[in-house]
Design a protein around this motif. Structure first.
Motif, PDB file in Angstrom:
ATOM      1  N   THR A 100      27.114  64.754 106.249  1.00 23.56           N
ATOM      2  CA  THR A 100      27.376  63.738 107.270  1.00 23.56           C
ATOM      3  C   THR A 100      26.213  62.759 107.362  1.00 23.56           C
ATOM      4  O   THR A 100      26.418  61.547 107.409  1.00 23.56           O
ATOM      5  N   TYR A 101      24.985  63.285 107.387  1.00 21.66           N
ATOM      6  CA  TYR A 101      23.805  62.404 107.414  1.00 21.66           C
ATOM      7  C   TYR A 101      23.778  61.498 106.191  1.00 21.66           C
ATOM      8  O   TYR A 101      23.474  60.316 106.288  1.00 21.66           O
ATOM      9  N   PHE A 102      24.066  62.075 105.032  1.00 22.65           N
ATOM     10  CA  PHE A 102      24.053  61.297 103.793  1.00 22.65           C
ATOM     11  C   PHE A 102      25.071  60.158 103.860  1.00 22.65           C
ATOM     12  O   PHE A 102      24.764  59.022 103.501  1.00 22.65           O
ATOM     13  N   GLN A 103      26.279  60.462 104.335  1.00 28.52           N
ATOM     14  CA  GLN A 103      27.305  59.423 104.452  1.00 28.52           C
ATOM     15  C   GLN A 103      26.881  58.331 105.433  1.00 28.52           C
ATOM     16  O   GLN A 103      27.059  57.142 105.161  1.00 28.52           O
ATOM     17  N   GLU A 104      26.306  58.729 106.565  1.00 33.09           N
ATOM     18  CA  GLU A 104      25.810  57.745 107.534  1.00 33.09           C
ATOM     19  C   GLU A 104      24.720  56.886 106.903  1.00 33.09           C
ATOM     20  O   GLU A 104      24.696  55.662 107.078  1.00 33.09           O
ATOM     21  N   GLY A 105      23.840  57.532 106.176  1.00 36.74           N
ATOM     22  CA  GLY A 105      22.763  56.817 105.505  1.00 36.74           C
ATOM     23  C   GLY A 105      23.280  55.809 104.497  1.00 36.74           C
ATOM     24  O   GLY A 105      22.770  54.690 104.399  1.00 36.74           O
ATOM     25  N   MET A 106      24.299  56.190 103.750  1.00 39.18           N
ATOM     26  CA  MET A 106      24.880  55.268 102.765  1.00 39.18           C
ATOM     27  C   MET A 106      25.530  54.080 103.465  1.00 39.18           C
ATOM     28  O   MET A 106      25.411  52.947 103.001  1.00 39.18           O
ATOM     29  N   ASN A 107      26.211  54.318 104.582  1.00 42.61           N
ATOM     30  CA  ASN A 107      26.817  53.221 105.346  1.00 42.61           C
ATOM     31  C   ASN A 107      25.751  52.263 105.882  1.00 42.61           C
ATOM     32  O   ASN A 107      25.901  51.042 105.806  1.00 42.61           O
ATOM     33  N   ILE A 108      24.680  52.820 106.419  1.00 43.47           N
ATOM     34  CA  ILE A 108      23.603  51.990 106.949  1.00 43.47           C
ATOM     35  C   ILE A 108      22.904  51.242 105.819  1.00 43.47           C
ATOM     36  O   ILE A 108      22.552  50.067 105.967  1.00 43.47           O
ATOM     37  N   SER A 109      22.734  51.899 104.689  1.00 42.07           N
ATOM     38  CA  SER A 109      22.126  51.243 103.530  1.00 42.07           C
ATOM     39  C   SER A 109      22.952  50.039 103.086  1.00 42.07           C
ATOM     40  O   SER A 109      22.413  48.969 102.788  1.00 42.07           O
ATOM     41  N   LYS A 110      24.262  50.188 103.054  1.00 41.71           N
ATOM     42  CA  LYS A 110      25.143  49.081 102.685  1.00 41.71           C
ATOM     43  C   LYS A 110      25.033  47.956 103.711  1.00 41.71           C
ATOM     44  O   LYS A 110      24.986  46.779 103.353  1.00 41.71           O
ATOM     45  N   LEU A 111      24.978  48.317 104.992  1.00 42.58           N
ATOM     46  CA  LEU A 111      24.833  47.325 106.051  1.00 42.58           C
ATOM     47  C   LEU A 111      23.545  46.525 105.853  1.00 42.58           C
ATOM     48  O   LEU A 111      23.550  45.290 105.931  1.00 42.58           O
ATOM     49  N   CYS A 112      22.440  47.207 105.566  1.00 45.43           N
ATOM     50  CA  CYS A 112      21.157  46.531 105.326  1.00 45.43           C
ATOM     51  C   CYS A 112      21.257  45.610 104.112  1.00 45.43           C
ATOM     52  O   CYS A 112      20.787  44.472 104.141  1.00 45.43           O
ATOM     53  N   HIS A 113      21.868  46.098 103.059  1.00 51.59           N
ATOM     54  CA  HIS A 113      22.036  45.296 101.837  1.00 51.59           C
ATOM     55  C   HIS A 113      22.841  44.042 102.131  1.00 51.59           C
ATOM     56  O   HIS A 113      22.470  42.934 101.702  1.00 51.59           O
ATOM     57  N   ASP A 114      23.930  44.188 102.866  1.00 48.73           N
ATOM     58  CA  ASP A 114      24.776  43.041 103.206  1.00 48.73           C
ATOM     59  C   ASP A 114      24.006  42.025 104.059  1.00 48.73           C
ATOM     60  O   ASP A 114      24.120  40.821 103.842  1.00 48.73           O
ATOM     61  N   LYS A 115      23.223  42.526 105.029  1.00 42.81           N
ATOM     62  CA  LYS A 115      22.435  41.627 105.871  1.00 42.81           C
ATOM     63  C   LYS A 115      21.399  40.879 105.039  1.00 42.81           C
ATOM     64  O   LYS A 115      21.197  39.676 105.220  1.00 42.81           O
ATOM     65  N   LEU A 116      20.763  41.564 104.107  1.00 39.15           N
ATOM     66  CA  LEU A 116      19.775  40.908 103.249  1.00 39.15           C
ATOM     67  C   LEU A 116      20.418  39.854 102.351  1.00 39.15           C
ATOM     68  O   LEU A 116      19.848  38.777 102.145  1.00 39.15           O
ATOM     69  N   GLN A 117      21.593  40.153 101.821  1.00 44.04           N
ATOM     70  CA  GLN A 117      22.282  39.172 100.982  1.00 44.04           C
ATOM     71  C   GLN A 117      22.653  37.932 101.786  1.00 44.04           C
ATOM     72  O   GLN A 117      22.545  36.812 101.290  1.00 44.04           O
ATOM     73  N   LYS A 118      23.078  38.128 103.024  1.00 45.31           N
ATOM     74  CA  LYS A 118      23.452  36.998 103.878  1.00 45.31           C
ATOM     75  C   LYS A 118      22.235  36.113 104.139  1.00 45.31           C
ATOM     76  O   LYS A 118      22.315  34.889 104.048  1.00 45.31           O
ATOM     77  N   VAL A 119      21.105  36.740 104.453  1.00 44.96           N
ATOM     78  CA  VAL A 119      19.882  35.979 104.709  1.00 44.96           C
ATOM     79  C   VAL A 119      19.418  35.268 103.435  1.00 44.96           C
ATOM     80  O   VAL A 119      19.002  34.112 103.482  1.00 44.96           O
ATOM     81  N   GLU A 120      19.514  35.959 102.311  1.00 43.47           N
ATOM     82  CA  GLU A 120      19.114  35.351 101.044  1.00 43.47           C
ATOM     83  C   GLU A 120      19.947  34.102 100.760  1.00 43.47           C
ATOM     84  O   GLU A 120      19.414  33.064 100.343  1.00 43.47           O
ATOM     85  N   LYS A 121      21.239  34.189 101.003  1.00 46.03           N
ATOM     86  CA  LYS A 121      22.111  33.034 100.789  1.00 46.03           C
ATOM     87  C   LYS A 121      21.703  31.889 101.709  1.00 46.03           C
ATOM     88  O   LYS A 121      21.660  30.734 101.296  1.00 46.03           O
ATOM     89  N   GLN A 122      21.411  32.213 102.967  1.00 42.01           N
ATOM     90  CA  GLN A 122      20.987  31.185 103.915  1.00 42.01           C
ATOM     91  C   GLN A 122      19.673  30.548 103.482  1.00 42.01           C
ATOM     92  O   GLN A 122      19.473  29.345 103.649  1.00 42.01           O
ATOM     93  N   MET A 123      18.778  31.338 102.920  1.00 42.34           N
ATOM     94  CA  MET A 123      17.472  30.824 102.535  1.00 42.34           C
ATOM     95  C   MET A 123      17.522  30.001 101.247  1.00 42.34           C
ATOM     96  O   MET A 123      16.617  29.215 100.998  1.00 42.34           O
ATOM     97  N   THR A 124      18.555  30.170 100.441  1.00 42.42           N
ATOM     98  CA  THR A 124      18.632  29.412  99.197  1.00 42.42           C
ATOM     99  C   THR A 124      19.168  28.017  99.415  1.00 42.42           C
ATOM    100  O   THR A 124      19.152  27.201  98.497  1.00 42.42           O
ATOM    101  N   GLU A 125      19.649  27.750 100.605  1.00 47.09           N
ATOM    102  CA  GLU A 125      20.120  26.411 100.933  1.00 47.09           C
ATOM    103  C   GLU A 125      19.321  25.905 102.124  1.00 47.09           C
ATOM    104  O   GLU A 125      18.952  26.655 103.005  1.00 47.09           O
TER     105      GLU A 125
END
Length: 78
Positions: A35-60
């Motif tokens: 259960t912890y591992f699954q939660e961790g993977m979900n949070i990891s994906k959330l962090c990755h998605d947030k970073l990609q969004k910021v990266e896109k914003q910063m490239t323009e």
């Protein structure tokens, strides 16, 4: 755990660190570890998605004329 959509990047990273600490202790029952591992993977994906969004914003960058243009770092010519 907070609603994942409302978590800031920093809050998500704190939760991820807590999960890693619990898993590293090694005395977590297998079912709870999964259960912890699954939660961790979900949070990891959330962090990755947030970073990609910021990266896109910063490239323009919004120019004075209101037009979006790619952000470019100009290197000094020697």
């Amino acid at each position: 755990m907070m609603d994942e959509e409302k978590l800031t990047f920093e809050q998500a990273m704190e939760q991820l660190e807590e999960i890693v600490e619990k898993l590293e202790e090694g005395d977590v029952p297998l079912e709870k570890a999964i259960t912890y591992f699954q939660e961790g993977m979900n949070i990891s994906k959330l962090c990755h998605d947030k970073l990609q969004k910021v990266e896109k914003q910063m490239t323009e960058i919004l120019q004075e004329d209101g037009e979006l243009r790619p952000f470019e770092i100009e290197e000094e010519q020697e």
